[in-house]
Design a protein around this motif. Structure first.
Motif, PDB file in Angstrom:
ATOM      1  N   SER A   7       0.686  -1.003   0.334  1.00 26.58           N
ATOM      2  CA  SER A   7       0.286  -0.400   0.231  1.00 26.58           C
ATOM      3  C   SER A   7       1.211   1.444   0.290  1.00 26.58           C
ATOM      4  CB  SER A   7      -1.112  -0.177   0.917  1.00 26.58           C
ATOM      5  OG  SER A   7      -0.294  -0.297   2.289  1.00 26.58           O
ATOM      6  N   GLY A   8       0.792   2.693  -0.257  1.00 23.18           N
ATOM      7  CA  GLY A   8       1.057   3.586  -0.413  1.00 23.18           C
ATOM      8  C   GLY A   8       1.356   4.414  -1.299  1.00 23.18           C
ATOM      9  N   GLY A   9       0.731   3.635  -2.254  1.00 22.30           N
ATOM     10  CA  GLY A   9       0.991   4.707  -3.900  1.00 22.30           C
ATOM     11  C   GLY A   9       0.238   5.012  -4.649  1.00 22.30           C
ATOM     12  N   GLY A  10       0.810   6.096  -5.229  1.00 22.22           N
ATOM     13  CA  GLY A  10      -0.889   6.904  -5.439  1.00 22.22           C
ATOM     14  C   GLY A  10      -0.124   7.875  -6.793  1.00 22.22           C
ATOM     15  N   LEU A  11      -0.337   9.059  -7.267  1.00 21.72           N
ATOM     16  CA  LEU A  11      -0.301   9.886  -7.883  1.00 21.72           C
ATOM     17  C   LEU A  11       0.766  11.427  -7.738  1.00 21.72           C
ATOM     18  CD1 LEU A  11      -0.228  10.937 -11.229  1.00 21.72           C
ATOM     19  CD2 LEU A  11      -2.332  11.650 -10.757  1.00 21.72           C
ATOM     20  N   VAL A  12       1.758  11.462  -7.918  1.00 20.68           N
ATOM     21  CA  VAL A  12       2.650  11.943  -8.061  1.00 20.68           C
ATOM     22  C   VAL A  12       3.374  12.620  -8.557  1.00 20.68           C
ATOM     23  CG1 VAL A  12       4.469  10.996  -7.317  1.00 20.68           C
ATOM     24  CG2 VAL A  12       4.503  12.752  -6.268  1.00 20.68           C
ATOM     25  N   GLN A  13       3.623  13.730  -8.388  1.00 24.09           N
ATOM     26  CA  GLN A  13       4.456  15.032  -9.462  1.00 24.09           C
ATOM     27  C   GLN A  13       5.684  14.163  -8.932  1.00 24.09           C
ATOM     28  OE1 GLN A  13       3.108  19.357  -8.630  1.00 24.09           O
ATOM     29  NE2 GLN A  13       0.980  18.589  -9.597  1.00 24.09           N
ATOM     30  N   PRO A  14       6.515  14.630 -10.032  1.00 23.02           N
ATOM     31  CA  PRO A  14       8.378  14.939  -9.800  1.00 23.02           C
ATOM     32  C   PRO A  14       8.825  15.389  -8.960  1.00 23.02           C
ATOM     33  CG  PRO A  14       7.360  14.975 -12.037  1.00 23.02           C
ATOM     34  CD  PRO A  14       6.273  14.941 -11.288  1.00 23.02           C
ATOM     35  N   GLY A  15       9.445  15.043  -8.369  1.00 25.50           N
ATOM     36  CA  GLY A  15      10.151  15.543  -7.387  1.00 25.50           C
ATOM     37  C   GLY A  15       9.845  14.841  -6.351  1.00 25.50           C
ATOM     38  N   PHE A  67      15.997   6.540  -2.969  1.00 23.72           N
ATOM     39  CA  PHE A  67      14.725   5.450  -2.196  1.00 23.72           C
ATOM     40  C   PHE A  67      15.111   3.794  -0.905  1.00 23.72           C
ATOM     41  CE2 PHE A  67      11.910   4.361  -5.831  1.00 23.72           C
ATOM     42  CZ  PHE A  67      12.090   4.928  -6.041  1.00 23.72           C
ATOM     43  N   THR A  68      14.668   4.752   0.670  1.00 24.54           N
ATOM     44  CA  THR A  68      15.502   3.926   1.469  1.00 24.54           C
ATOM     45  C   THR A  68      14.695   3.083   1.668  1.00 24.54           C
ATOM     46  OG1 THR A  68      16.315   6.087   2.234  1.00 24.54           O
ATOM     47  CG2 THR A  68      15.897   4.448   3.535  1.00 24.54           C
ATOM     48  N   ILE A  69      14.759   1.421   2.137  1.00 26.20           N
ATOM     49  CA  ILE A  69      14.245   0.805   2.408  1.00 26.20           C
ATOM     50  C   ILE A  69      14.663   0.474   4.134  1.00 26.20           C
ATOM     51  CG2 ILE A  69      15.815  -0.873   2.134  1.00 26.20           C
ATOM     52  CD1 ILE A  69      13.970  -3.536   0.908  1.00 26.20           C
ATOM     53  N   SER A  70      13.341  -0.292   4.806  1.00 26.20           N
ATOM     54  CA  SER A  70      13.477  -0.878   6.399  1.00 26.20           C
ATOM     55  C   SER A  70      12.975  -1.646   6.446  1.00 26.20           C
ATOM     56  CB  SER A  70      13.418   0.770   6.986  1.00 26.20           C
ATOM     57  OG  SER A  70      12.045   1.157   6.749  1.00 26.20           O
ATOM     58  N   ARG A  71      12.454  -2.128   7.380  1.00 28.46           N
ATOM     59  CA  ARG A  71      11.600  -3.722   7.992  1.00 28.46           C
ATOM     60  C   ARG A  71      12.211  -2.814  10.023  1.00 28.46           C
ATOM     61  NH1 ARG A  71      15.351  -8.937   6.192  1.00 28.46           N
ATOM     62  NH2 ARG A  71      13.234  -9.776   7.406  1.00 28.46           N
ATOM     63  N   ASP A  72      10.629  -3.194   9.762  1.00 26.70           N
ATOM     64  CA  ASP A  72      10.309  -3.431  10.766  1.00 26.70           C
ATOM     65  C   ASP A  72       9.789  -5.294  11.725  1.00 26.70           C
ATOM     66  OD1 ASP A  72       9.032  -3.974  14.079  1.00 26.70           O
ATOM     67  OD2 ASP A  72       8.692  -1.963  13.711  1.00 26.70           O
ATOM     68  N   ASP A  73      10.514  -6.309  11.566  1.00 24.53           N
ATOM     69  CA  ASP A  73       9.932  -7.557  12.114  1.00 24.53           C
ATOM     70  C   ASP A  73       9.109  -7.463  12.832  1.00 24.53           C
ATOM     71  OD1 ASP A  73      12.973  -8.903  10.921  1.00 24.53           O
ATOM     72  OD2 ASP A  73      11.955  -8.251   9.875  1.00 24.53           O
ATOM     73  N   ALA A  74       9.123  -7.146  14.479  1.00 23.72           N
ATOM     74  CA  ALA A  74       8.188  -7.166  15.418  1.00 23.72           C
ATOM     75  C   ALA A  74       6.866  -6.495  14.611  1.00 23.72           C
ATOM     76  CB  ALA A  74       8.493  -6.443  16.135  1.00 23.72           C
ATOM     77  N   LYS A  75       6.535  -6.261  13.686  1.00 24.41           N
ATOM     78  CA  LYS A  75       5.304  -5.747  13.456  1.00 24.41           C
ATOM     79  C   LYS A  75       5.358  -6.464  11.465  1.00 24.41           C
ATOM     80  CE  LYS A  75       4.871  -1.639  15.156  1.00 24.41           C
ATOM     81  NZ  LYS A  75       5.195   0.259  15.147  1.00 24.41           N
ATOM     82  N   ASN A  76       6.277  -7.428  11.195  1.00 24.88           N
ATOM     83  CA  ASN A  76       5.993  -7.971   9.828  1.00 24.88           C
ATOM     84  C   ASN A  76       5.561  -6.555   8.994  1.00 24.88           C
ATOM     85  OD1 ASN A  76       6.024 -10.453  11.213  1.00 24.88           O
ATOM     86  ND2 ASN A  76       4.182 -10.971  11.331  1.00 24.88           N
ATOM     87  N   VAL A  77       6.560  -5.538   9.102  1.00 29.14           N
ATOM     88  CA  VAL A  77       6.260  -4.930   7.974  1.00 29.14           C
ATOM     89  C   VAL A  77       7.268  -4.385   7.350  1.00 29.14           C
ATOM     90  CG1 VAL A  77       5.353  -2.058   7.929  1.00 29.14           C
ATOM     91  CG2 VAL A  77       3.785  -3.764   9.238  1.00 29.14           C
ATOM     92  N   MET A  78       7.560  -3.703   6.221  1.00 24.37           N
ATOM     93  CA  MET A  78       8.548  -3.381   5.680  1.00 24.37           C
ATOM     94  C   MET A  78       8.211  -2.076   5.314  1.00 24.37           C
ATOM     95  SD  MET A  78      11.581  -4.874   2.556  1.00 24.37           S
ATOM     96  CE  MET A  78      10.107  -5.712   1.400  1.00 24.37           C
ATOM     97  N   TYR A  79       9.397  -1.335   4.352  1.00 23.77           N
ATOM     98  CA  TYR A  79       9.052  -0.066   3.731  1.00 23.77           C
ATOM     99  C   TYR A  79      10.153   1.034   2.739  1.00 23.77           C
ATOM    100  CZ  TYR A  79       6.725   1.318   8.752  1.00 23.77           C
ATOM    101  OH  TYR A  79       5.541   0.163   9.214  1.00 23.77           O
ATOM    102  N   LEU A  80       9.070   1.517   2.277  1.00 21.07           N
ATOM    103  CA  LEU A  80      10.494   1.914   0.655  1.00 21.07           C
ATOM    104  C   LEU A  80       9.702   3.273   0.598  1.00 21.07           C
ATOM    105  CD1 LEU A  80      12.248   1.442  -1.846  1.00 21.07           C
ATOM    106  CD2 LEU A  80      10.523   1.253  -3.279  1.00 21.07           C
ATOM    107  N   SER A  81      10.872   4.338   1.653  1.00 17.27           N
ATOM    108  CA  SER A  81      10.774   5.928   0.896  1.00 17.27           C
ATOM    109  C   SER A  81      11.344   6.318  -0.190  1.00 17.27           C
ATOM    110  CB  SER A  81      11.042   6.411   2.487  1.00 17.27           C
ATOM    111  OG  SER A  81      10.808   6.172   4.059  1.00 17.27           O
ATOM    112  N   MET A  82      10.489   7.152  -0.535  1.00 17.80           N
ATOM    113  CA  MET A  82      11.081   7.291  -2.135  1.00 17.80           C
ATOM    114  C   MET A  82      10.583   8.569  -2.292  1.00 17.80           C
ATOM    115  SD  MET A  82       8.489   4.351  -3.939  1.00 17.80           S
ATOM    116  CE  MET A  82       7.393   4.933  -4.402  1.00 17.80           C
ATOM    117  N   ASN A  83      11.799   9.684  -2.589  1.00 23.39           N
ATOM    118  CA  ASN A  83      11.940  10.952  -2.819  1.00 23.39           C
ATOM    119  C   ASN A  83      12.434  11.444  -4.422  1.00 23.39           C
ATOM    120  OD1 ASN A  83      11.007  11.246   0.452  1.00 23.39           O
ATOM    121  ND2 ASN A  83      13.491  10.236   0.717  1.00 23.39           N
ATOM    122  N   SER A  84      12.457  12.859  -4.011  1.00 22.84           N
ATOM    123  CA  SER A  84      12.496  12.928  -6.077  1.00 22.84           C
ATOM    124  C   SER A  84      12.792  12.229  -6.866  1.00 22.84           C
ATOM    125  CB  SER A  84      14.989  13.016  -6.349  1.00 22.84           C
ATOM    126  OG  SER A  84      14.403  13.734  -4.757  1.00 22.84           O
TER     127      SER A  84
END
Length: 114
Positions: A7-15, A67-84
């Motif tokens: 989840s977390g996708g969407g339409l975003v402008q360049p940058g 981009f930055t990848i991270s994980r929280d194994d205690a919550k079974n969740v992984m993230y991808l932060s995307m900038n620029s």
């Protein structure tokens, strides 16, 4: 087997920025390296970011520094932060194990457009 919900996708402008989330149906334990993949229209799915059991990270050249990848194994969740974000980042993004994958989830669409 493991099911993933992205989840977390969407339409975003360049940058712009987005943060994707991936929830696994069960604990993946800390022994798995995990990854974020993406598939653009007409192209093969590619691994863009991975994170090892120990927390080490690696990125494809096209997203390094953005981009930055991270994980929280205690919550079974992984993230991808995307900038620029760029137009060429437009794709459906998936999470899965790095290497021998489990079943694919539905993914989350990221569209970068003005």
């Amino acid at each position: 087997q493991v099911q993933f919900v992205e989840s977390g996708g969407g339409l975003v402008q360049p940058g712009g920025s987005l943060r994707l989330s991936c929830v696994a149906s069960r604990s993946l334990t800390s022994s798995y390296a995990m990854g974020w993949y993406r598939q653009a229209p007409g192209k093969q799915r590619e691994l863009v970011a991975r994170i090892t059991a120990g927390g080490g990270t690696d990125y494809v050249d096209s997203v390094k520094g953005r981009f930055t990848i991270s994980r929280d194994d205690a919550k079974n969740v992984m993230y991808l932060s995307m900038n620029s974000l760029k137009a060429e980042d437009t794709a459906v993004y998936y999470c899965n194990r790095d290497g021998i994958v489990f079943s694919w989830g539905q993914g989350t669409q990221v569209t970068v457009s003005s």
